[in-house]
Design a protein around this motif. Structure first.
Motif, mmCIF file in Angstrom:
data_model
loop_
_atom_site.group_PDB
_atom_site.id
_atom_site.type_symbol
_atom_site.label_atom_id
_atom_site.label_comp_id
_atom_site.label_asym_id
_atom_site.label_seq_id
_atom_site.Cartn_x
_atom_site.Cartn_y
_atom_site.Cartn_z
ATOM 1 N N TYR A 310 2.277 19.840 -2.305
ATOM 2 C CA TYR A 310 1.408 20.221 -3.414
ATOM 3 C C TYR A 310 2.135 20.086 -4.764
ATOM 4 O O TYR A 310 1.599 20.501 -5.789
ATOM 5 N N CYS A 311 3.331 19.559 -4.753
ATOM 6 C CA CYS A 311 4.119 19.372 -5.985
ATOM 7 C C CYS A 311 4.088 17.919 -6.438
ATOM 8 O O CYS A 311 5.082 17.373 -6.933
ATOM 9 N N ASN A 312 2.943 17.255 -6.219
ATOM 10 C CA ASN A 312 2.720 15.875 -6.661
ATOM 11 C C ASN A 312 3.622 14.876 -5.928
ATOM 12 O O ASN A 312 3.962 13.819 -6.471
ATOM 13 N N VAL A 313 4.026 15.209 -4.703
ATOM 14 C CA VAL A 313 4.758 14.275 -3.851
ATOM 15 C C VAL A 313 4.207 14.382 -2.438
ATOM 16 O O VAL A 313 3.826 15.466 -1.996
ATOM 17 N N THR A 314 4.132 13.262 -1.750
ATOM 18 C CA THR A 314 3.770 13.283 -0.334
ATOM 19 C C THR A 314 5.045 13.346 0.495
ATOM 20 O O THR A 314 6.159 13.150 -0.024
ATOM 21 N N LEU A 315 4.906 13.607 1.790
ATOM 22 C CA LEU A 315 6.085 13.613 2.647
ATOM 23 C C LEU A 315 6.707 12.229 2.739
ATOM 24 O O LEU A 315 7.927 12.098 2.886
ATOM 25 N N SER A 316 5.883 11.192 2.618
ATOM 26 C CA SER A 316 6.423 9.832 2.580
ATOM 27 C C SER A 316 7.255 9.619 1.322
ATOM 28 O O SER A 316 8.313 8.977 1.357
ATOM 29 N N ASP A 317 6.783 10.175 0.192
ATOM 30 C CA ASP A 317 7.577 10.107 -1.039
ATOM 31 C C ASP A 317 8.917 10.814 -0.852
ATOM 32 O O ASP A 317 9.959 10.333 -1.318
#
Length: 567
Positions: A310-317
């Motif tokens: 939810y901090c503007n990153v995905t787990l892939s990121d």
């Protein structure tokens, strides 16, 4: 009548001896009882007299308390302490009472402080003398068995001649009762420098298992390495791993930033060890040496629970931010192992990536991440996988085949580093290609599953399936879809088939039975989706409806088998 200034004298060791009354039972053989005597310069008759007096006191007190003989004898000038560590072996320590020297009428006088010595403290010191001897030499009786009285006397002389010189009776206190040690107070930065030195030493010397740092007989820090949760928190490896972050900072700020981030990590080290241990045990609470290492799958679960996505990153990121692999296929590998120090380094990188623009300081970034993401949310499992231990163990048995399916449907990323990755739309297409989309598992319900814990799927009226998913999210979604796809009709058919053919037969018969059902007919009451302990919002069970756990497992096995056949 004038009194001069007081001159205190601390307690001192006057005598220390060990005897066995059974060794000289007859008159004229009293010297044979004595196994060790300090100081050795004392005349023989004086030694015999001191030992005989102690033996008489012990025997006299047995008259009143046979099971608890005397432990100490108080006199004006000294105090004697008795201890029987082994049957018929007695240790005696004579301590001079503290003395205050005074001048009275121009003449020096002394005043003995009889109540200054605590029996409990010095009795513990005497017991500790025996414990230390036993640690290096074994018991008194063992020495007798190995040789004779002469062997025991030689061992006692060799050990206590040096050990008694290390006794500091003037500084004995309550800590000696508990075999404890006092801490030396330090300011935070000095303590951190010492801690960093110890960490570097343990990192460089793998043979070091226990470390204690003392100054003036006071403890500054101590560390016992007993498992993964006790690995050194900071060290040379961690410094190398975060050197990329330090390189992005002005040269004049690097040392200060490094000191601050060390302090930030150490201030939360206990909580982070507990969290690391909790997640490293998920799905596998058995280890031959009780040593658990966190896998990437468990690390993803930690990140999801702490709402990093939810901090503007995905787990892939996140995988790409932390990427240090040479093989593209390993960037999103679920089986990668993370040591505790790498887990800490990853958290530092993430806190920098997420919060540095807002705070511009690594210490504040890490502290913000801990207070916002980690501490309020860690160890609270939110997904289907890992929620229930028994169900997790069964689900994990399919993880190898599921990983093969995930890899088969991944596509090269359009941006660097162009590693294989899966988007949500690929997941939907996969279910369609495997003919798993039907009236129970509709495309809308699949999107609902994908959007359940993702902030990127729905934005008001619009839906986007361009978000990447890692294997944990894929596996979680697959389990959610299985709850919708597997109906009571399927389970009943499987139970009937198993009762006729036996549970060891091929599952293709069950698959054919399911395909025979017209896909267009309306759902009957028996085809409604079945509640399951994995679901976060399971439907309430209806009265009279019972399905065995074995049938559930066989139905899920059929679904996985069908996917493999389609591939």
């Amino acid at each position: 009548m004038a009194a001069g200034p007081e001159k205190p004298l601390a307690p001192a060791l006057l005598g220390f001896f060990i005897y066995n009354p059974r060794l000289g039972p007859r008159e004229g053989e009293e010297e044979k009882k004595i196994l060790f005597y300090y100081p050795n310069e004392v005349e023989k008759n004086e030694k015999i007299r001191s030992v005989g007096l102690c033996e008489a006191i012990v025997q006299f007190t047995r008259t009143f308390s046979p099971l608890k003989p005397a432990k100490s004898l108080h006199t004006q000038k000294n105090r004697q302490f008795f201890n029987e560590p082994e049957e018929n072996f007695w240790m005696v320590m004579v301590v001079r009472n503290p003395v205050i020297g005074k001048q009275k009428d121009g003449k020096p006088t002394v005043e003995y402080q009889e109540e200054e010595l605590l029996d409990k403290v010095y009795s513990s010191v005497l017991q500790q003398c025996y414990n230390m001897y036993k640690l290096f030499n074994g018991t008194f009786r063992k020495a007798m068995e190995d040789g004779n009285v002469k062997v025991l006397k030689e061992r006692l002389e060799k050990f206590f001649h040096r050990y008694l010189q290390t006794l500091h009776l003037q500084s004995c206190d309550l800590l000696d009762v508990f075999s404890g040690i006092s801490f030396f107070p330090l300011d935070k930065m000095t303590y951190l420098r010492i801690q960093s030195f110890i960490n570097k030493m343990e990192e460089s010397l793998s043979i070091v298992k226990y470390t204690a740092f003392l100054y003036n007989d006071q403890l500054i820090c101590i560390k016992v390495v007993s498992g993964p949760e006790s690995l050194p928190p900071l060290g040379s490896t961690l410094e190398i791993e975060i050197s990329n972050l330090l390189a992005a900072l002005p040269e004049k700020d690097k040392n200060e930033e490094m000191r601050q981030i060390e302090f930030a990590v150490l201030s939360h080290i206990s909580e982070l060890r507990r969290i690391y241990t909790f997640y490293s045990r998920l799905g596998d609470d058995q280890s031959p040496d009780n040593a658990f290492q966190m896998s990437k799958l468990q690390f993803w679960r930690f990140l999801k629970d702490c709402r990093f996505h939810y901090c503007n990153v995905t787990l892939s990121d996140v995988d790409r931010i932390l990427e240090e692999k040479t093989s593209l296929e390993e960037i999103h590998s679920y089986s990668e192992k993370l040591l505790f120090r790498k887990f800490l380094a990853y958290l530092i990188y993430l806190s920098f990536r997420i919060y540095y623009e807002e705070f511009g300081n690594m210490f504040k970034c890490f502290s913000k991440m801990m207070t916002t993401n980690v501490l309020p949310n860690a160890c609270r499992i939110k997904g289907i996988l890992f929620r229930d231990q028994q169900e997790t163990v069964y689900a994990i048995s399919y993880i190898g085949k599921s990983w093969e399916i995930y890899q088969a449907f991944c596509r090269p990323n359009l941006v660097a580093p162009h590693e294989p990755t899966m988007k949500m739309r690929h997941f939907l297409w996969m279910l369609k290609d495997l003919r798993l989309v039907n009236k129970q598992l509709t495309a809308t319900k699949i999107v609902d599953v994908l959007a359940k814990d993702s902030p990127f799927v729905r934005d008001g009226e619009y839906t986007s399936l361009e978000t990447e998913i890692v294997f944990l999210e894929f596996f979680d979604a697959l389990l959610d879809c299985a709850l919708l796809y597997v109906t009571d009709d399927m389970l009943r058919q499987q139970v009937e088939w198993a009762s006729q053919r036996g549970s060891g037969g091929p599952l293709s018969d069950f698959s054919e039975g399911v395909k025979a059902s017209p896909p267009s007919q309306e759902l009957s009451s028996n085809q409604r989706q079945r509640p399951h302990p994995w679901r976060s919002e399971a439907l309430p069970p209806r009265p009279g409806r019972r399905v065995s756990a074995a049938a559930v497992r066989r139905a899920e096995s059929q679904a996985a088998g069908s996917a493999e056949l389609s591939l």
